[in-house]
Design a protein around this motif. Structure first.
Motif, short mmCIF file in Angstrom:
data_model
loop_
_atom_site.label_atom_id
_atom_site.label_comp_id
_atom_site.label_asym_id
_atom_site.label_seq_id
_atom_site.Cartn_x
_atom_site.Cartn_y
_atom_site.Cartn_z
N CYS A 15 17.04 56.35 83.77
CA CYS A 15 18.36 56.95 83.53
C CYS A 15 18.31 58.48 83.52
O CYS A 15 19.33 59.12 83.24
N SER A 16 17.16 59.04 83.79
CA SER A 16 16.98 60.50 83.77
C SER A 16 17.35 61.11 82.43
O SER A 16 18.04 62.12 82.33
N ILE A 17 16.89 60.46 81.37
CA ILE A 17 17.10 60.91 80.00
C ILE A 17 15.73 61.16 79.38
O ILE A 17 14.80 60.41 79.64
N THR A 18 15.63 62.17 78.56
CA THR A 18 14.39 62.43 77.83
C THR A 18 14.57 62.02 76.38
O THR A 18 15.52 62.46 75.73
N ILE A 19 13.68 61.17 75.90
CA ILE A 19 13.70 60.81 74.48
C ILE A 19 12.98 61.95 73.77
O ILE A 19 11.80 62.22 74.04
N PRO A 20 13.67 62.65 72.88
CA PRO A 20 13.07 63.83 72.27
C PRO A 20 11.95 63.49 71.29
O PRO A 20 11.94 62.40 70.70
N ASP A 21 11.05 64.42 71.11
CA ASP A 21 10.01 64.31 70.09
C ASP A 21 10.68 64.69 68.77
O ASP A 21 11.34 65.74 68.68
N PRO A 22 10.54 63.86 67.74
CA PRO A 22 11.21 64.16 66.48
C PRO A 22 10.84 65.53 65.91
O PRO A 22 11.66 66.17 65.25
N ASN A 55 15.40 58.87 62.57
CA ASN A 55 15.78 57.83 61.62
C ASN A 55 14.82 56.65 61.75
O ASN A 55 14.79 55.97 62.78
N PRO A 56 14.02 56.37 60.70
CA PRO A 56 13.02 55.29 60.81
C PRO A 56 13.63 53.91 61.07
O PRO A 56 12.95 53.02 61.58
N VAL A 57 14.89 53.74 60.76
CA VAL A 57 15.55 52.45 61.01
C VAL A 57 15.65 52.19 62.51
O VAL A 57 15.53 51.07 62.98
N TYR A 58 15.89 53.27 63.30
CA TYR A 58 16.09 53.13 64.73
C TYR A 58 14.92 53.61 65.58
O TYR A 58 14.78 53.19 66.72
N ALA A 59 14.12 54.50 65.05
CA ALA A 59 13.07 55.15 65.83
C ALA A 59 12.12 54.16 66.49
O ALA A 59 11.70 54.36 67.63
N TRP A 60 11.79 53.08 65.82
CA TRP A 60 10.83 52.13 66.38
C TRP A 60 11.33 51.55 67.70
O TRP A 60 10.53 51.27 68.59
N ILE A 61 12.65 51.40 67.85
CA ILE A 61 13.19 50.88 69.11
C ILE A 61 12.93 51.88 70.23
O ILE A 61 12.53 51.50 71.33
N LEU A 62 13.10 53.16 69.94
CA LEU A 62 12.90 54.20 70.95
C LEU A 62 11.43 54.49 71.21
O LEU A 62 11.11 55.24 72.13
N HIS A 63 10.55 53.89 70.42
CA HIS A 63 9.11 54.04 70.66
C HIS A 63 8.51 52.83 71.38
O HIS A 63 7.32 52.83 71.69
N LEU A 64 9.31 51.83 71.66
CA LEU A 64 8.80 50.70 72.45
C LEU A 64 8.53 51.17 73.87
O LEU A 64 9.23 52.05 74.39
#
Length: 100
Positions: free
Chosen positions: A89-96, A70-79
């Motif tokens: 947190c041992s979490i993987t941010i997935p590749d879209p 979602n482009p509305v939120y994705a930029w936050i997860l790309h910071l």
């Protein structure tokens, strides 16, 4: 005011201006559910593994594909701070491109 000071302001404005469930399941509420992580993301500081931030990230793991697509939120997860928080947190941010 420096550029870095504007990032939290932009995030808050995005949260206030965007509907929560734009194209997402009802329980995937990035701006509100991940609010405990925003200060860590914007400051690029790792939270403790047992922090409220990590707890909500674990609760929202199934929503991460929706968020990164979602482009509305994705930029936050790309910071840069998002990677720091995810690693702490041992979490993987997935590749879209790998999300279905």
């Amino acid at each position: 005011m420096s550029y870095a000071s504007w990032i939290p302001v932009m995030i808050v404005m995005t949260v206030l201006m965007v509907q929560v469930n734009v194209g997402m399941a009802q329980d995937c509420k990035l701006p509100f559910q991940l609010a405990p992580c925003l200060s860590f993301i914007t400051s690029n500081i790792a939270p403790a593994a047992d922090s409220q931030c990590c707890n909500v990230l674990h609760d929202q793991t199934s929503c991460l594909c929706s968020f990164v697509k979602n482009p509305v939120y994705a930029w936050i997860l790309h910071l840069p701070g998002a990677t720091t928080v995810a690693n702490a947190c041992s979490i993987t941010i997935p590749d879209p491109s790998t999300c279905t």
